[in-house]
Design an enzyme around this catalytic site. Structure first.
Site, PDB file in Angstrom:
ATOM      1  N   THR A 188      -4.722   5.718  -2.600  1.00  0.00           N
ATOM      2  CA  THR A 188      -5.585   6.413  -1.640  1.00  0.00           C
ATOM      3  C   THR A 188      -5.138   7.862  -1.525  1.00  0.00           C
ATOM      4  O   THR A 188      -5.932   8.728  -1.164  1.00  0.00           O
ATOM      5  CB  THR A 188      -5.544   5.738  -0.253  1.00  0.00           C
ATOM      6  OG1 THR A 188      -4.184   5.401   0.042  1.00  0.00           O
ATOM      7  CG2 THR A 188      -6.397   4.491  -0.230  1.00  0.00           C
TER       8      THR A 188
ATOM      9  N   LYS B 298       4.157   9.662  -2.616  1.00  0.00           N
ATOM     10  CA  LYS B 298       3.822   8.250  -2.447  1.00  0.00           C
ATOM     11  C   LYS B 298       5.141   7.500  -2.420  1.00  0.00           C
ATOM     12  O   LYS B 298       6.191   8.094  -2.679  1.00  0.00           O
ATOM     13  CB  LYS B 298       2.951   7.743  -3.599  1.00  0.00           C
ATOM     14  CG  LYS B 298       3.475   8.136  -4.992  1.00  0.00           C
ATOM     15  CD  LYS B 298       2.589   7.635  -6.108  1.00  0.00           C
ATOM     16  CE  LYS B 298       1.377   8.490  -6.371  1.00  0.00           C
ATOM     17  NZ  LYS B 298       0.106   7.793  -6.237  1.00  0.00           N
TER      18      LYS B 298
ATOM     19  N   HIS C 159      -4.453  -6.624  -2.109  1.00  0.00           N
ATOM     20  CA  HIS C 159      -4.065  -5.235  -2.342  1.00  0.00           C
ATOM     21  C   HIS C 159      -3.100  -5.052  -3.502  1.00  0.00           C
ATOM     22  O   HIS C 159      -2.537  -3.967  -3.642  1.00  0.00           O
ATOM     23  CB  HIS C 159      -3.391  -4.647  -1.102  1.00  0.00           C
ATOM     24  CG  HIS C 159      -4.309  -4.462   0.063  1.00  0.00           C
ATOM     25  ND1 HIS C 159      -4.982  -3.282   0.298  1.00  0.00           N
ATOM     26  CD2 HIS C 159      -4.659  -5.300   1.057  1.00  0.00           C
ATOM     27  CE1 HIS C 159      -5.692  -3.408   1.416  1.00  0.00           C
ATOM     28  NE2 HIS C 159      -5.515  -4.618   1.880  1.00  0.00           N
TER      29      HIS C 159
ATOM     30  N   LYS D 255      -7.116  11.640  -1.099  1.00  0.00           N
ATOM     31  CA  LYS D 255      -6.757  12.702  -0.146  1.00  0.00           C
ATOM     32  C   LYS D 255      -6.555  14.025  -0.877  1.00  0.00           C
ATOM     33  O   LYS D 255      -6.962  15.089  -0.401  1.00  0.00           O
ATOM     34  CB  LYS D 255      -5.496  12.307   0.637  1.00  0.00           C
ATOM     35  CG  LYS D 255      -5.702  11.063   1.492  1.00  0.00           C
ATOM     36  CD  LYS D 255      -4.395  10.429   1.983  1.00  0.00           C
ATOM     37  CE  LYS D 255      -4.648   8.991   2.436  1.00  0.00           C
ATOM     38  NZ  LYS D 255      -3.407   8.223   2.642  1.00  0.00           N
TER      39      LYS D 255
HETATM   40  C1  NBG Z   1      -1.361  -1.102  -1.772  1.00  0.00           C
HETATM   41  C2  NBG Z   1      -1.664  -0.696  -3.214  1.00  0.00           C
HETATM   42  C3  NBG Z   1      -2.401   0.626  -3.273  1.00  0.00           C
HETATM   43  C4  NBG Z   1      -3.617   0.569  -2.382  1.00  0.00           C
HETATM   44  C5  NBG Z   1      -3.209   0.153  -0.980  1.00  0.00           C
HETATM   45  C6  NBG Z   1      -4.393   0.023  -0.064  1.00  0.00           C
HETATM   46  C7  NBG Z   1       0.149  -2.907  -1.047  1.00  0.00           C
HETATM   47  C8  NBG Z   1       0.461  -4.349  -1.134  1.00  0.00           C
HETATM   48  N1  NBG Z   1      -0.867  -2.466  -1.792  1.00  0.00           N
HETATM   49  O1  NBG Z   1      -2.794   0.878  -4.594  1.00  0.00           O
HETATM   50  O2  NBG Z   1      -0.491  -0.603  -3.946  1.00  0.00           O
HETATM   51  O3  NBG Z   1      -4.255   1.809  -2.352  1.00  0.00           O
HETATM   52  O4  NBG Z   1      -2.557  -1.092  -1.012  1.00  0.00           O
HETATM   53  O5  NBG Z   1      -5.329  -0.845  -0.587  1.00  0.00           O
HETATM   54  O6  NBG Z   1       0.806  -2.203  -0.318  1.00  0.00           O
END
Ligand code: NBG
Length: 871
Positions: free
Chosen positions: A695, A587, A396, A699
């Site tokens: 994400t 965020k 991620h 939304k």
């Molecule tokens: C986060 C990313 C996001 C992504 C989400 C879900 C972590 C390690 N990663 O960009 O920064 O949308 O994971 O995949 O929290």
């Protein structure tokens, strides 16, 4: 008054009904069926009866004294019964069929408030509203009572929750495995413009959704040492015994997760820690009361609190303990289930596939080896083959500081046996690399599970990759960068392991529940099929050309904005202007996400408006929301700066009706559900190559906001889907970022070369926004001018120019509405249903299992093997 009357009347009705239903004995199967039908019926009457039943027999309350909280619990309890009815049926079906099961392992599940979502998925929101109304209660008021479980930090935890929703909706047998933190993500308050963290005691008044399973318990070892013995033929078999220094017991707590319009609730199983022996009588008898409860207190610490670090180093021992704890309990739970069906674990990987949500659960690779080899006597090679067919790993992040590694000394102290196992895995793995790439010592060093540069570390991502059969990124660009950069060596070795699975979010929570008015318009226009097949939203496209439809669309957005205005007033004490453009960035606060770039645009507008009060521009309310990790000073300073700028602008009469800034405190799911539907503009402005997917961007899009964004994460795909003309693009691309860094990036050069940029930065550093104090934001400005790791200054002009185009587009409301409708119409790809289907087909190889709902009858419940009952 009227309401209270109804309420009591309803209660009377219930009593009358009970009196007339006669005596029901469980031996009378026909009556039992009837009663069951009533118990979990979905009609308005059935819900009323169930609600009152819960109020009296669970809450021990009567209407005259019941609080709103009691009523929430009563309704939640009634809904929970309906979930459990389906759940029992589901569990039975899975057991009978021995269905292949997906286990989604994640240290975080940010599931959000449950009641509203469960009503939607059961299809009884309107019935429940009516039932409450007839009792003189207001459903929304009750929904508002729910304390949301904040068992996650941000996108990663919320993704796990969206995936559970889609797995259940698609009727895929699945279990989510995680941790029941006693304190979730902190509650954020803003005092004097600064973030203050308060503990999140979400369990204080109990959660109606948690079902404790004290009998499902495992003892987990920590520390100590290992003892090696040789036995078997000729002493050739190595037996290792782990003698722990500490043992903690994990017990299971389940939360049912119901799919939409189906009878499948899957299981979210969360582990909580306690002492194996809660009370030390020996110590007590010796007169030491405190020591007697000490073990319990110490053990419970393990699952006390969620680490509030989003994409930042944690590195603490307790965190490693948390990870190992929940992983060990989960794997042993799976083994328990498998041994109920089969004699041995040879087919474990056929029954279970385990998705590792980031590296947090990656110790599972070593733990499953330990369980198979040490506890179940499986030979190493066979065990390794089972392991490698069981796990798949999702990465991620590309941020180096977010890649987990543990100091070897710490790791070895906490998990001595796993250290040995990892060394063995590593030795065999490096041999494989050596054979594939002879004489490439540098490559071996880079790929090793142990980082030998400086203080030695265990690299968890490498463990996850080596132990998995599949590795994926979370957006097309991110997966590409994994292959070309971060994990390039592994890609060279195993190209077929790698794939992309672009993230998605659930339209049930983020559209149907969050935005009922828009959902209704869509239902009336194209029917309801979109809720489970989001690509159907395409049918809205022609309506973008219909002026009447556009007008209705605008009215709906305006209604949602008005709702948010009310909430802003309540929590931030600010009167936001509902006639302005709602320009929103919510965020986690992080430098790479560049909330400060957004703020620089605000300062730029401010300056230009001061210089030219007649400047033609769309009036804006710029709304920020998000938490900063408590130890992340720069992020906290960003919050402070936002609040300072907000304050000053608020006090400047020249800005009235033109520009406003709001910091919305404590951004979470509950208020997110108000925020997304109210947005006109979605800010997705990370430096290219830094945001794995995002994400929130999806939304916003699903709720009709237009995006201003860089070519980063899933923005790239959002733009592809909505079309270039319906997306506001700015900033450098990933190759341009790379190239600039290679050439040597000098933020100061940008500052020197751009007069307007200079004005903006100088205004901030002059102390203008904080009563002339030049010191507070000095570190901030210094950092930008001399380091600017995330290249704000390089992207500044392009961002400002792009925002001017946004403003121009907004002034043409017909055009804006057209674009907004098209954004929604083309958001289908970003449903988590699509993402989960891809995982199912390409990685997990699992099939749906239909659950038929029948009444639970006593015939069905004969305990045929009464004397074989488990204790
Ligand atoms: C986060 C990313 C996001 C992504 C989400 C879900 C972590 C390690 N990663 O960009 O920064 O949308 O994971 O995949 O929290």
């Amino acid at each position: 008054m009227n309401g209270a009357g109804n309420f009591v009347e309803g209660y009377q009705l219930d009593k009358k009904m009970k009196a007339s239903s006669g005596s029901l004995s469980s031996s009378d199967s026909v009556k039992f069926v009837e009663d069951e039908g009533r118990r979990t019926g979905l009609s308005v009457d059935a819900l009323k009866r169930a609600f009152l039943d819960k109020l009296v027999y669970t809450q021990a309350r009567f209407p005259e004294v019941a609080t709103r909280r009691d009523c929430y619990h009563a309704l939640a309890g009634a809904v929970r019964d309906r979930l459990l009815h389906r759940w029992v049926q589901t569990a039975r079906t899975y057991k009978d069929q021995g269905s292949r099961t997906v286990c989604y392992m994640s240290a975080e599940f940010l599931i959000g408030p449950q009641l509203g979502n469960n009503l939607i998925n059961l299809g009884i929101t309107e019935n429940a509203r009516q039932a409450m109304k007839e009792l003189g209660l207001d459903l929304d008021g009750l929904l508002d009572q729910e304390v949301e479980p904040g068992l996650g930090n941000g996108g990663l935890g919320r993704l796990a929750a969206c995936y559970l929703d889609s797995l259940a909706t698609l009727e895929i047998p699945a279990i989510g495995y995680g941790i029941r933190y006693e304190f979730g993500i902190f509650t954020q308050e803003i005092r004097d413009g600064k973030q203050v963290e308060l503990t999140d005691n979400w369990l204080r008044s109990g959660s109606p959704w948690l079902i404790h399973r004290p009998n499902i318990a495992f003892d987990v070892n920590f520390g100590g040492h290992t003892e090696h013995q040789h036995d078997g033929v000729g002493g050739r078999r190595l037996r290792v015994q782990w003698v722990p220094a500490k043992v903690v017991r994990g017990t299971a707590w389940d939360i049912p997760v119901l799919g939409y319009g189906v009878n499948t609730p899957n299981r979210l199983r969360l582990w909580s820690a306690e002492a194996p022996e809660t009370f030390d009588f020996a110590a007590f008898n010796a007169g030491n009361y405190y020591q007697a409860v000490d073990a319990q207190v110490q053990s419970e610490t393990l699952t006390k609190v969620l680490y509030p670090n989003d994409e930042r180093e944690a590195g603490q021992e307790l965190r490693l303990e948390q990870q190992y704890f929940f992983v060990s309990c989960s794997l042993r739970d799976m083994i328990r289930l498998q041994l109920q069906r089969e004699q041995n674990l040879d087919h474990f990987h056929e029954k279970f596939v385990v998705q590792l949500n980031d590296t947090h659960p990656s110790i599972a690779v070593a733990e499953l080896m330990r369980l198979l080899v040490d506890d179940y006597g499986v030979v190493w090679e066979k065990a390794w083959s089972i392991v490698r067919q069981t796990f798949a790993y999702t990465n991620h992040t590309l941020l180096p500081e977010a890649l987990e590694k543990w100091r070897l000394d710490l790791f070895r102290r906490v998990l001595p046996r796993h250290f040995e196992i990892i060394c063995e895995i590593n030795a065999r793995f490096l041999d494989e690399v050596r054979i594939a790439f002879p004489l490439d010592g540098e490559r071996l060093r880079r790929m090793s599970l142990i980082d030998e540069d400086g203080p030695r570390y265990v690299r968890m991502a490498h463990l996850a990759i080596v132990g998995s059969f599949a590795v994926n990124g979370v957006a097309a660009l991110h997966s590409q960068l994994l292959k070309s950069d971060l994990l390039g060596d592994f890609y060279d070795l195993w190209p077929n392991k790698f794939s992309n699975k672009t993230n998605g979010v659930t339209p049930r929570r983020f559209v149907l529940l969050a935005n009922p008015t828009m959902s209704q318009l869509i239902n009336e226009t194209i029917g309801q099929g979109w809720v489970t097949d989001m690509t159907r939203l395409r049918e809205l496209e022609p309506f973008a050309e219909d002026p009447e439809f556009r007008k209705t669309w605008r009215n709906i957005k305006q209604g949602n904005k008005n709702n948010l205005v009310g909430e802003i007033k309540r929590v931030a004490y600010v009167d936001a202007d509902p006639a302005s453009m709602f320009d929103i960035q919510v965020k986690r606060i992080h430098e790479y996400k560049r909330q400060h770039l957004n703020l620089m645009h605000v300062v730029s507008l401010y300056k230009r408006l001061k210089d030219n009060p007649n400047l033609e521009m769309a009036p804006r309310t710029v709304i920020f929301g998000g938490k900063a990790a408590p130890g992340y000073q720069m992020a906290k300073l960003m919050i402070r700066l936002i609040n300072s700028v907000a304050d000053l602008i608020d006090r400047d009469p020249a800005m009235r009706g033109k520009l406003q800034v709001v910091f919305f405190p404590n951004y979470n799911l509950k208020n997110g559900q108000l925020i997304f539907p109210a947005a006109d503009l979605s800010e997705q402005i990370s430096l290219a190559g830094k945001e794995a997917s995002g994400t929130g961007n999806m939304k916003f899009q699903m709720n009709g906001a237009l995006t201003v964004g860089t070519l980063d994460g899933a923005n790239v795909e959002i733009r592809e889907h909505v079309g270039d003309e319906n997306f506001f693009l700015f900033g450098m691309t990933t190759p341009e970022v790379k190239e600039l860094r290679r050439r040597g990036y000098s933020p100061h050069a940008y500052y020197e070369a751009n007069a307007h940029l200079r004005e903006v930065i100088d205004l901030i550093s002059s102390g203008f926004f904080c009563k002339g104090d030049r010191d507070i934001f000095r570190p901030f400005v210094e950092h930008l001018l001399h380091h600017d790791e995330y290249m704000l200054l390089a992207d500044f002009q392009s961002y400002i120019d792009c925002q001017d185009k946004v403003s121009e587009a907004y002034l043409d409301q017909e055009r804006w509405s057209r674009m907004s409708i098209l954004n929604v119409a083309r958001s289908g790809f970003f449903s988590s249903d699509r993402a989960i289907k891809e995982y199912c087909d390409e990685i997990w190889k699992v099939q749906p299992v239909r659950i038929d709902l029948s009444d639970l009858s006593s015939e069905d419940f004969q305990f045929k093997r009464a004397n074989a009952l488990a204790d």
